[in-house]
Design a protein around this motif. Structure first.
Motif, mmCIF file in Angstrom:
data_model
loop_
_atom_site.group_PDB
_atom_site.id
_atom_site.type_symbol
_atom_site.label_atom_id
_atom_site.label_comp_id
_atom_site.label_asym_id
_atom_site.label_seq_id
_atom_site.Cartn_x
_atom_site.Cartn_y
_atom_site.Cartn_z
ATOM 1 N N PRO A 55 0.844 -1.205 0.000
ATOM 2 C CA PRO A 55 0.000 0.000 0.000
ATOM 3 C C PRO A 55 0.878 1.253 0.000
ATOM 4 O O PRO A 55 1.935 1.277 0.629
ATOM 5 C CB PRO A 55 -0.784 -0.099 1.304
ATOM 6 C CG PRO A 55 -0.708 -1.521 1.705
ATOM 7 C CD PRO A 55 0.597 -2.044 1.169
ATOM 8 N N ASN A 86 -2.945 -0.648 -5.337
ATOM 9 C CA ASN A 86 -2.533 -0.603 -3.926
ATOM 10 C C ASN A 86 -2.467 0.831 -3.391
ATOM 11 O O ASN A 86 -1.880 1.078 -2.345
ATOM 12 C CB ASN A 86 -1.217 -1.357 -3.712
ATOM 13 C CG ASN A 86 -0.136 -1.014 -4.718
ATOM 14 O OD1 ASN A 86 -0.406 -0.589 -5.831
ATOM 15 N ND2 ASN A 86 1.105 -1.218 -4.341
ATOM 16 N N GLU A 123 -3.535 3.664 -1.263
ATOM 17 C CA GLU A 123 -4.228 3.658 0.026
ATOM 18 C C GLU A 123 -4.704 5.044 0.446
ATOM 19 O O GLU A 123 -5.716 5.174 1.136
ATOM 20 C CB GLU A 123 -3.265 3.091 1.074
ATOM 21 C CG GLU A 123 -3.898 2.634 2.351
ATOM 22 C CD GLU A 123 -4.771 1.406 2.196
ATOM 23 O OE1 GLU A 123 -5.729 1.295 2.965
ATOM 24 O OE2 GLU A 123 -4.515 0.568 1.306
#
Length: 127
Positions: free
Chosen positions: A54, A81, A83
């Motif tokens: 992330p 990924n 975040e």
């Protein structure tokens, strides 16, 4: 921006991208049209640096450029990924643009007036 902790910096056609342990800061170049294709090119670097971990993304909007807001609907496809997403703005026009961009990005984009606060927020989201 704490350059001491920077892992790698790239000066690309799209602009300057600085990678840190778990986030990046992009300063898109003046006059660029940032779209899905340019995001895909950037994703090659995020895949290289973050290897599926992330990460956070900070758009430091020191220059004037255009963004294809509807491309935000595909952002998870390009950056699976991702975040946390922050934008540092410098005027009301940029704030308005981020409000429009937020209509197309389901996870929400946080807006900040300075880079230090944006970096702190990104680090907090990823901890």
């Amino acid at each position: 921006m704490n350059k001491e902790n920077a892992i790698k910096e790239y000066n690309l056609e799209v602009g300057k991208v600085t990678f840190y342990d778990n986030y990046l800061i992009i300063e898109v170049a003046e006059g660029v049209s940032f779209d899905y294709q340019k995001a895909k090119e950037l994703s090659r670097l995020t895949n290289l640096h973050f290897e599926g971990r992330p990460f956070g993304y900070i758009s430091h909007r020191i220059n004037s450029y255009s963004i294809e807001a509807t491309d935000y609907t595909k952002i998870k496809e390009v950056f699976p990924n991702l975040e946390a997403f922050a934008v540092v703005v410098f005027n009301r026009v940029q704030e308005s643009s981020v409000r429009i961009e937020n209509m197309f990005f389901e996870d929400g984009i946080m807006t900040f007036d300075d880079l230090i606060t944006a970096e702190a927020w990104i680090r907090e989201q990823l901890s």
